[in-house]
Design an enzyme around this catalytic site. Sequence first.
Site, PDB file in Angstrom:
ATOM      1  N   ASP A   1       0.815  -1.224   0.000  1.00 35.32           N
ATOM      2  CA  ASP A   1       0.000   0.000   0.000  1.00 35.32           C
ATOM      3  C   ASP A   1       0.846   1.270   0.000  1.00 35.32           C
ATOM      4  OD1 ASP A   1      -2.329  -1.566   0.221  1.00 35.32           O
ATOM      5  OD2 ASP A   1      -2.035  -1.696   2.383  1.00 35.32           O
ATOM      6  N   GLU A   2       2.038   1.201  -0.542  1.00 36.09           N
ATOM      7  CA  GLU A   2       2.915   2.379  -0.545  1.00 36.09           C
ATOM      8  C   GLU A   2       2.538   3.364  -1.644  1.00 36.09           C
ATOM      9  OE1 GLU A   2       4.034  -0.758  -0.961  1.00 36.09           O
ATOM     10  OE2 GLU A   2       5.430  -1.263   0.647  1.00 36.09           O
ATOM     11  N   GLY A   3       1.719   2.898  -2.594  1.00 35.19           N
ATOM     12  CA  GLY A   3       1.350   3.750  -3.736  1.00 35.19           C
ATOM     13  C   GLY A   3       2.030   3.294  -5.021  1.00 35.19           C
TER      14      GLY A   3
ATOM     15  N   GLY B   1      -4.701  -4.397  -3.449  1.00 38.42           N
ATOM     16  CA  GLY B   1      -5.252  -3.498  -4.464  1.00 38.42           C
ATOM     17  C   GLY B   1      -4.325  -2.354  -4.765  1.00 38.42           C
ATOM     18  N   HIS B   2      -4.291  -1.962  -6.021  1.00 38.96           N
ATOM     19  CA  HIS B   2      -3.580  -0.747  -6.401  1.00 38.96           C
ATOM     20  C   HIS B   2      -4.640   0.288  -6.744  1.00 38.96           C
ATOM     21  CE1 HIS B   2       0.135  -2.791  -6.521  1.00 38.96           C
ATOM     22  NE2 HIS B   2      -0.066  -3.438  -7.634  1.00 38.96           N
ATOM     23  N   THR B   3      -4.552   1.443  -6.127  1.00 41.00           N
ATOM     24  CA  THR B   3      -5.504   2.483  -6.475  1.00 41.00           C
ATOM     25  C   THR B   3      -4.881   3.408  -7.497  1.00 41.00           C
ATOM     26  OG1 THR B   3      -6.238   2.355  -4.204  1.00 41.00           O
ATOM     27  CG2 THR B   3      -7.057   4.215  -5.499  1.00 41.00           C
TER      28      THR B   3
ATOM     29  N   THR C   1       2.840 -12.578   2.649  1.00 39.31           N
ATOM     30  CA  THR C   1       2.025 -13.247   1.651  1.00 39.31           C
ATOM     31  C   THR C   1       2.728 -14.554   1.301  1.00 39.31           C
ATOM     32  OG1 THR C   1       0.723 -12.905  -0.346  1.00 39.31           O
ATOM     33  CG2 THR C   1       3.018 -12.129  -0.422  1.00 39.31           C
TER      34      THR C   1
END
Length: 424
Positions: free
Chosen positions: A13-15, A40-42, A240
Amino acid sequence: MQNCAIVGINWGDEGKGRMVDLLTEDFDVVVRYQGGGNAGHTVINEKGEFALHLLPSGIFRDGVVNILGNGVALDPENLWTEIQEVTAKGVAITPDNLKISDRASLLLPWHRDLDGLEEARLADKQYGSTKQGIAPFYSDKYQKKTILAGELFYEEELRSHLADLMEWKNLTLTQVYGAPACTMEDLEAWLANFCDKIKPFVCDTGAYLRDAQKQGKRVLFEAQLGALRDLDYGIIPYTTSSNTIAAYAPIGAGLPSLKLTDVIGVVKAYSTCVGEGPFVCEMFGDEAEVLRAEGHEYGAKTGRPRRVGPIDLVATRYGVEVQSATAIALTKLDVLSYMDKIPVCTRYEVRGEQVDYFPFPMDLADAKPVIKYVDGWKSDVSSVRQWEDLPKAAQDYVLMIEKAIGCPITYVSVGPERESIILR
Ligand code: GDP
């Protein structure tokens, strides 16, 4: 940059999605090389806001070919659902811009069930799985008990292989967990509803990539999660079940002899972590609530509130080493603009001793953060596009991190939009 991996340095979740979306402009091919639809990648761009799970983030760029490599956990159900969601927003997805490796293994319907059943059995000792079937999938892949995507083209052999696997897996479902058995009708429905839909995208992507290399095409490798979630180097067992590190990119992508020319490690200006496991620098109470709200820190896949904390220089330095990062993209600097004084985790205290190294997993549970405070900048930096225009305290913050982790910070992101970036 000829062959570049974009990887997470921390807990995920680092972007990364935002950086891949930005950099795809300079690449011809984007490959996902590990993991599945469990994170997820936003991505926010002129086509809208998207939460991608399995699709590579290059899917929005015209002319970019996106590949799901042999190392991914290919979940036909999740992938087909995602393709439909993204195409409904006007993004074209065809076998020309999306290719699935015929050597990718399929996440089978029982993998999700088994994930949920095992987490329920573990009760208060659970690993914090997203219950997308990833751990049972990779276990079975290494036991050679799943199906290759390319087998979808061999109808008869496929059914006989599935029947054998089902007979074996039903022993675990019914006798270990007391759950209902899977039937051939269930599998036929799964084949018709999802596998047949993704079949047109399946091909020999290894051959495609070798050819692309010969033609001098530039390839971007997109990782899921971060170094601390790597199966071999992370915070086991709260990792994971695949290798998230850049070194695995050539193998999981389908170009095993490739040498990466660049590894861009993505680091958030503060820390977040989803799910269970040790998170040494964790903040609690109001301080955490405010940071979570300012950073909109809720999981892209699960909506779970993320645990938050100050930047962790110990974990970040370890992540940079494990990833062999050649450059860093620091994201979400804008989020810290509200703070008078910014906390920074500089060292850990392990069994009464202050240390700089990232400890063995067993020592993490009792490790304590050593926090120092640096000056905040207390002004909105989201419209800044030049390094010189950043307030001095913000520059100092970036330089302090750079020095501590020993890797140049070449991108500073100040907003989720594609153009909200400072190049140094
Ligand atoms: P990924 O899995 O590494 O791609 O990360 P996520 O997509 O889960 O989380 C990153 C979140 O931060 C997304 O909602 C992005 O839109 C957002 N984001 C990325 N960079 C920035 C930034 O510099 N500033 C702000 N405010 N948001 C950002």
